[in-house]
Write an enzyme that holds these catalytic residues in place. Structure first.
Site, PDB file in Angstrom:
ATOM      1  N   TRP A 102       5.540  11.102  -2.395  1.00 22.98           N
ATOM      2  CA  TRP A 102       5.028  12.180  -1.545  1.00 22.98           C
ATOM      3  C   TRP A 102       6.092  13.225  -1.265  1.00 22.98           C
ATOM      4  CZ3 TRP A 102       0.260  12.809  -2.056  1.00 22.98           C
ATOM      5  CH2 TRP A 102      -0.621  11.726  -2.127  1.00 22.98           C
ATOM      6  N   ASP A 172       6.443  14.786   7.201  1.00 24.56           N
ATOM      7  CA  ASP A 172       5.108  14.376   6.771  1.00 24.56           C
ATOM      8  C   ASP A 172       4.918  12.954   7.298  1.00 24.56           C
ATOM      9  OD1 ASP A 172       2.854  13.449   5.496  1.00 24.56           O
ATOM     10  OD2 ASP A 172       3.545  13.888   3.446  1.00 24.56           O
ATOM     11  N   LYS A 196      -5.291   8.090   7.125  1.00 24.82           N
ATOM     12  CA  LYS A 196      -4.585   6.815   7.052  1.00 24.82           C
ATOM     13  C   LYS A 196      -4.728   6.095   8.386  1.00 24.82           C
ATOM     14  CE  LYS A 196      -3.355   8.569   3.079  1.00 24.82           C
ATOM     15  NZ  LYS A 196      -2.249   9.368   2.737  1.00 24.82           N
TER      16      LYS A 196
HETATM   17  C1  PLP Z   1      -2.021  10.451   1.681  1.00 19.84           C
HETATM   18  C2  PLP Z   1      -0.762  11.200   1.821  1.00 19.84           C
HETATM   19  C3  PLP Z   1      -0.668  12.549   1.465  1.00 19.84           C
HETATM   20  C4  PLP Z   1      -1.807  13.304   0.844  1.00 19.84           C
HETATM   21  O1  PLP Z   1      -2.753  13.697   1.754  1.00 19.84           O
HETATM   22  P1  PLP Z   1      -4.012  14.563   1.322  1.00 19.84           P
HETATM   23  O2  PLP Z   1      -4.861  14.530   2.547  1.00 19.84           O
HETATM   24  O3  PLP Z   1      -4.634  13.902   0.136  1.00 19.84           O
HETATM   25  O4  PLP Z   1      -3.556  15.932   0.996  1.00 19.84           O
HETATM   26  C5  PLP Z   1       0.541  13.191   1.670  1.00 19.84           C
HETATM   27  N1  PLP Z   1       1.593  12.550   2.206  1.00 19.84           N
HETATM   28  C6  PLP Z   1       1.533  11.257   2.553  1.00 19.84           C
HETATM   29  C7  PLP Z   1       2.731  10.590   3.133  1.00 19.84           C
HETATM   30  C8  PLP Z   1       0.357  10.542   2.370  1.00 19.84           C
HETATM   31  O5  PLP Z   1       0.306   9.237   2.715  1.00 19.84           O
END
Ligand code: PLP
Length: 360
Positions: A102, A172, A196
């Protein structure tokens, strides 16, 4: 009705009480004669849902008054572009700490908007460890330093908060937000897709420090401009109303369960069940440095990859789904977010012990 133990990395399992409540309120929300999905986002009913959701997010995360809480669209990958569009214009440069898939994606996206460079990388350990802060090479002229607090695919997590001095720290937190208390004041921007740990996909929680508003590049779409969204209380355009409502129900559920301190305890206990077993097993292994193991996404490998399919099928037959690891790393991954009950992890460990006994 049979509900499975869903170990999906995301969209992921939600608290059953939340789903039941949403089902009860589906056709007629609090006597207003319509579903939340059908409400005007500017009407008083939805405004009350929105206000409560924002206020719970602030309360649970203890967000200081000098931060805006925004609910946006575009997901975390959208934020990979929205963050540099809003912040990189301050100096034209940004630092990225790369700890897995990511953060690699975040770095690549930022390169479209300015000079994004790697300040530290976990590549030497094949992304099984978070590089120590003493190894980071930060550029004092960077507009911000970006990290991914939990790498959902590799299963590495920060259990400490980096110190970036006066350079804003951007995180993030998609896959570990609300899994434990955090000190928001250590960050400039926090963002997280909801799917999540907070609700359905479609909404992204963004927490921005006030002084970071107003630096957007001229090309930034208005709907993705933090300042425009902050001035319009996330309603510059129609926000993802139903996803916000469900996130609000999840926040209520977390609060009623004891808040983030209770989540932290519950998550640490669940993760310990799995990691303790992995450490003693001679058949399953985890490759992540102990200090950096994710409490949310537990990755593991069978001694013989030829047995992977049998393992996954056997789990499925016992009501445990979505255990296959990400295709880029292989193996298995158990995502055990807030809403995964301890019973699910116990059932998984019991199955793994049984599988090991049969194949060792
Ligand atoms: C799932 C995830 C993403 C992607 O998210 P989207 O909603 O598909 O854009 C980005 N960063 C992390 C850490 C994730 O777990």
């Amino acid at each position: 009705m049979t509900r499975v133990f869903n170990f999906s990395p995301g969209p992921a399992t939600l608290p059953e009480a939340v789903l039941r409540r949403a089902a009860d309120e589906m056709l007629d929300w609090h006597g207003c004669g319509m579903s939340v999905m059908e409400m005007s986002h500017r009407g008083k009913d939805f405004m009350s849902i929105f206000a409560e959701t924002e206020s719970l997010a602030r309360e649970l995360l203890a967000v200081p008054a000098n931060y805006k809480v925004l609910f946006m669209q575009g997901g975390a990958l959208g934020e990979n572009a929205i963050v540099p569009m809003n912040l990189i214009g301050r100096t034209g440069k940004a630092d990225y700490v790369v700890t897995g898939d990511w953060s690699k994606k975040s770095l690549k996206e930022a390169g479209k908007y300015g000079a994004a460079r790697i300040a530290a990388s976990g590549d030497a350990s094949n992304f099984t460890a978070i590089p120590k802060q003493s190894e980071w090479k930060l550029d004092p002229a960077a507009s911000y330093v970006h990290i991914c607090s939990n790498e959902t695919i590799g299963g590495v997590e920060y259990h400490w908060t980096p110190d970036t001095g006066s350079t804003p720290l951007v995180a993030d937190m998609s896959s570990n937000i609300m899994s434990r208390p955090i000190d928001v004041s250590r960050y400039g921007v926090i963002y997280a897709g909801a799917q999540k740990n907070m609700g359905p996909s479609g909404v992204t929680l963004v927490i921005v420090r006030d002084d970071l508003l107003g630096h957007a590049l001229p090309i930034t779409p208005s709907a993705f401009n933090y300042q425009v969204q902050a001035e319009n209380e996330s309603m510059y355009n129609t926000p993802p109303t139903y996803a916000i409502y469900i996130a609000g129900l999840v926040y209520q559920h977390i609060k009623a369960s004891g808040g983030l301190a209770a989540m932290e305890k519950h998550n640490a206990q669940k993760a310990a069940l799995l990691y303790d077993f992995l450490d003693e097993s001679r058949f399953f292994t985890n490759k992540v440095a102990k200090a950096d193991r994710s409490l949310m996404n537990v990755t593991f490998w069978l001694k013989d990859a030829a047995l992977d399919d049998e393992f996954v099928k056997g789990a499925q037959a016992r009501g445990m789904v979505q255990l296959k690891g990400h295709r880029s790393v292989g193996g298995m991954r158990a995502s055990i977010y807030n809403a995964m009950p301890a019973e699910g992890v116990k059932a998984l460990v019991a199955y793994m012990k049984d599988f090991e006994a049969r194949h060792a």
